[in-house]
Design an enzyme around this catalytic site. Structure first.
Site, PDB file in Angstrom:
ATOM      1  N   TYR A   1      -4.150  -1.318  20.561  1.00  0.00           N
ATOM      2  CA  TYR A   1      -3.646  -2.517  21.221  1.00  0.00           C
ATOM      3  C   TYR A   1      -2.286  -2.372  21.914  1.00  0.00           C
ATOM      4  O   TYR A   1      -2.132  -2.783  23.053  1.00  0.00           O
ATOM      5  CB  TYR A   1      -3.559  -3.650  20.189  1.00  0.00           C
ATOM      6  CG  TYR A   1      -2.928  -4.908  20.710  1.00  0.00           C
ATOM      7  CD1 TYR A   1      -3.590  -5.706  21.649  1.00  0.00           C
ATOM      8  CD2 TYR A   1      -1.659  -5.311  20.287  1.00  0.00           C
ATOM      9  CE1 TYR A   1      -3.013  -6.863  22.142  1.00  0.00           C
ATOM     10  CE2 TYR A   1      -1.079  -6.472  20.772  1.00  0.00           C
ATOM     11  CZ  TYR A   1      -1.755  -7.240  21.696  1.00  0.00           C
ATOM     12  OH  TYR A   1      -1.183  -8.376  22.190  1.00  0.00           O
TER      13      TYR A   1
ATOM     14  N   CYS B   1       1.652   4.780  14.000  1.00  0.00           N
ATOM     15  CA  CYS B   1       0.957   3.487  13.937  1.00  0.00           C
ATOM     16  C   CYS B   1      -0.369   3.596  14.688  1.00  0.00           C
ATOM     17  O   CYS B   1      -0.389   3.756  15.904  1.00  0.00           O
ATOM     18  CB  CYS B   1       1.832   2.423  14.592  1.00  0.00           C
ATOM     19  SG  CYS B   1       0.968   0.877  14.885  1.00  0.00           S
TER      20      CYS B   1
ATOM     21  N   ASN C   1      13.466   1.083  18.598  1.00  0.00           N
ATOM     22  CA  ASN C   1      12.137   0.495  18.456  1.00  0.00           C
ATOM     23  C   ASN C   1      11.681   0.703  17.013  1.00  0.00           C
ATOM     24  O   ASN C   1      11.648   1.839  16.546  1.00  0.00           O
ATOM     25  CB  ASN C   1      11.162   1.172  19.425  1.00  0.00           C
ATOM     26  CG  ASN C   1       9.709   0.755  19.217  1.00  0.00           C
ATOM     27  OD1 ASN C   1       8.799   1.520  19.471  1.00  0.00           O
ATOM     28  ND2 ASN C   1       9.481  -0.458  18.753  1.00  0.00           N
ATOM     29  N   GLY C   2      11.341  -0.396  16.335  1.00  0.00           N
ATOM     30  CA  GLY C   2      10.856  -0.278  14.953  1.00  0.00           C
ATOM     31  C   GLY C   2      11.552  -1.264  14.041  1.00  0.00           C
ATOM     32  O   GLY C   2      12.359  -2.076  14.494  1.00  0.00           O
TER      33      GLY C   2
ATOM     34  N   CYS D   1       9.481  -3.283  20.511  1.00  0.00           N
ATOM     35  CA  CYS D   1      10.365  -2.837  21.584  1.00  0.00           C
ATOM     36  C   CYS D   1       9.869  -1.596  22.311  1.00  0.00           C
ATOM     37  O   CYS D   1       8.997  -0.893  21.836  1.00  0.00           O
ATOM     38  CB  CYS D   1      11.732  -2.479  21.023  1.00  0.00           C
ATOM     39  SG  CYS D   1      12.555  -3.837  20.229  1.00  0.00           S
TER      40      CYS D   1
ATOM     41  N   GLY E   1       7.705  -5.465  25.217  1.00  0.00           N
ATOM     42  CA  GLY E   1       8.669  -6.504  24.869  1.00  0.00           C
ATOM     43  C   GLY E   1       9.068  -7.292  26.094  1.00  0.00           C
ATOM     44  O   GLY E   1       9.488  -6.701  27.085  1.00  0.00           O
TER      45      GLY E   1
ATOM     46  N   SER F   1      -6.730  -5.336  26.444  1.00  0.00           N
ATOM     47  CA  SER F   1      -6.978  -4.176  25.587  1.00  0.00           C
ATOM     48  C   SER F   1      -8.404  -4.102  25.049  1.00  0.00           C
ATOM     49  O   SER F   1      -8.779  -3.091  24.461  1.00  0.00           O
ATOM     50  CB  SER F   1      -5.957  -4.098  24.456  1.00  0.00           C
ATOM     51  OG  SER F   1      -5.639  -5.371  24.020  1.00  0.00           O
TER      52      SER F   1
ATOM     53  N   CYS G   1      -1.866  -2.114   7.798  1.00  0.00           N
ATOM     54  CA  CYS G   1      -2.333  -3.500   7.975  1.00  0.00           C
ATOM     55  C   CYS G   1      -3.845  -3.609   7.777  1.00  0.00           C
ATOM     56  O   CYS G   1      -4.375  -4.701   7.627  1.00  0.00           O
ATOM     57  CB  CYS G   1      -1.904  -4.026   9.338  1.00  0.00           C
ATOM     58  SG  CYS G   1      -2.275  -2.907  10.680  1.00  0.00           S
TER      59      CYS G   1
HETATM   60  S1  SF4 Z   1       1.052  -1.549   9.293  1.00  0.00           S
HETATM   61 FE1  SF4 Z   1      -0.420  -1.570  11.015  1.00  0.00          FE
HETATM   62  S2  SF4 Z   1       0.743  -2.275  12.834  1.00  0.00           S
HETATM   63 FE2  SF4 Z   1       2.237  -1.684  11.227  1.00  0.00          FE
HETATM   64  S3  SF4 Z   1       2.767   0.447  11.681  1.00  0.00           S
HETATM   65 FE3  SF4 Z   1       1.088   0.521  10.187  1.00  0.00          FE
HETATM   66  S4  SF4 Z   1      -0.805   0.566  11.455  1.00  0.00           S
HETATM   67 FE4  SF4 Z   1       0.885  -0.043  12.796  1.00  0.00          FE
END
Ligand code: SF4
Length: 455
Positions: A251, A245, A108-109, A7, A34, A292, A445
């Protein structure tokens, strides 16, 4: 790439009015965060009005609607559903009436471990209308408001019940309140247009409405705007640790935004430079996968000395209504989204930079498009490290079974996508792409290690 951000949020407090129109322009510039639903809520003389629906900002609002919505405060939202599905009732801002008045909230989140909190509320008589985390947050704030003296105090108290990612803008009849979770997962900045106060997910939205960027909210901080006066509450900052993040830089965010003091474009360019240092290859041209991958491709070209050319052209009119074909015709989808520029590619050894590789299907089709257009060699580079774990904080990076890097080695992936060579940005370099950022990072991730212990 087909990863989505959940979002974007926007809020303005301006006693001179016309806030709905400003929110509309702000949301327009956050549309990349979004595309499924959007909405604006306003306060005029303590009266709450709102309009929200499924669709893009330009589809949902008309000049008449914006005129009707006019007010001295507004909160707006663009939504991509990662929890709660694409239903109209899940569109935000979420509005509620309770004994203390009205509340509008944009979020957002994603929260984590919400089941216990939700069940606890339900046992105490709560009836939830939606399945979103945002309703849970609104309910927590409304409940705390019954036990304390002000809306901002209620937000501060509710935050102590929540775990996970939330950048919030809350509007009570007299105050606009912005809050960022104590981990600082999602961006949230503030600025001024004259003496009007503005909050937004990204600084590009401030620029779009003619406002000056002031700063990012700190993790755990609550900022209260009353008219043009602003007050910061840092009660939840104690013990907070910053985990922005890092994939916002790679991206999600727009390249013309600054996040935590770091230009997104420059971060992507640096990622490209590091990639060129780490995985140089003999080639004739460098191209990027729009959008991106383009900034990183420029960085790769600068560092390697190879010419940067436009090699893939994106169809700008692929939107929410695009009917995604089934698995067997995914190739068709990529062909409609991306067209190769034969004059740049034919007879050339091509380095192609994408922002990341998730399932590998898109990369395979891109390699094949480039070969059809006459590339003699195709060297795929990803400006992010391999995804090895899902995201629980507001994006739809999928489970391990669907992540190609969890199942195969880099050499195997190279063969599967049909490239002559393949390389990813290293984790070490990833942590150096945002040298100006005044924050720490989440890289869950890419590492499987998250800032919050998960149940
Ligand atoms: S897990 Fe990856 S996409 Fe999710 S908040 Fe952490 S860095 Fe960002």
């Amino acid at each position: 790439m087909a990863i989505h951000e959940e979002c974007g949020v926007f809020g303005i407090s301006d006693p001179r009015g016309d806030c709905a129109r400003t929110a509309y322009y702000g949301l327009y510039s956050l549309q990349h965060r979004g595309q499924e639903a959007c909405g604006i809520a306003t306060i005029n003389d303590r009266e709450l009005s709102y309009h929200k629906d499924v669709g893009l900002v330009g589809e949902v609002f008309t000049p008449e609607l914006l005129h009707q919505l006019d007010g001295t405060m507004a909160v707006g939202h663009v939504r991509y559903a990662t929890t709660g599905g694409t239903r109209r009732e899940n569109a935000q801002p979420l509005t509620l009436k309770y004994v203390k008045g009205t509340l509008a909230l944009a979020h957002n989140g994603n929260l984590v471990g919400t089941q216990e909190l939700r069940t606890g509320f339900e046992y105490r008589g709560a009836i939830f209308q939606t399945t979103t985390d945002s309703e849970l947050i609104a309910y927590a704030i409304a409940q705390e408001r019954l036990r304390c003296g002000s809306a901002e105090e209620a937000v501060v108290r509710a935050m102590k019940l929540l775990r996970g990612a939330y950048s919030l803008i809350v509007m009570s009849p007299q105050k606009l309140i912005a809050a960022r979770d104590p981990w600082g997962f999602r961006p949230l900045c503030m600025g001024r247009r004259g003496d009007a106060v503005i909050f937004a997910s990204e600084s590009c939205a401030l620029h779009a409405v003619g406002a000056q960027y002031e700063r990012e909210l700190e993790p755990g901080e609550v900022v209260v705007a009353e008219g043009t006066q602003v007050r910061s509450i840092k009660e939840n900052c104690a013990g907070a640790s910053s985990h922005m993040c890092i994939f916002e830089y790679i991206y999600f965010a727009r390249p013309d935004s600054d996040i935590c003091g770091q230009s997104v474009h420059e971060a992507r360019r640096l990622a490209g430079k590091y990639l060129a240092r780490e995985s140089a290859v003999d080639a004739d041209v460098v191209i990027g996968v729009p959008d991106s991958g383009l900034d990183a491709a420029m960085g790769y070209a600068e560092e390697s000395g190879l010419p940067y050319v436009i090699g893939l052209v994106k169809n700008r009119y692929i939107g929410r209504t695009f009917i995604t074909p089934g698995q067997e015709s995914r190739e068709q989808a990529v062909r409609i989204k991306l067209g190769p520029l034969r004059s740049s590619i034919e007879g050339k050894r091509v380095v192609v930079i994408d922002d990341s590789i998730v399932r590998g299907t898109t990369s395979r089709q891109i390699v094949s498009l480039l070969r059809e257009a006459g590339a003699t060699e195709v060297h795929m580079r990803s400006s992010a490290p391999p995804f090895i774990a899902p995201c629980y904080f507001g994006t739809d990076i999928p489970d391990r079974e669907q992540l190609i890097a969890c199942q195969y080695t880099v050499d195997e992936i190279r063969d599967m996508i049909g490239a002559d060579s393949l390389a990813f940005l290293s984790l070490d370099a990833l942590h150096r792409i945002a040298p100006d950022a005044k924050c720490g990072f989440c890289d869950g991730c890419f590492t499987g290690k998250y800032p919050i212990a998960l149940d």
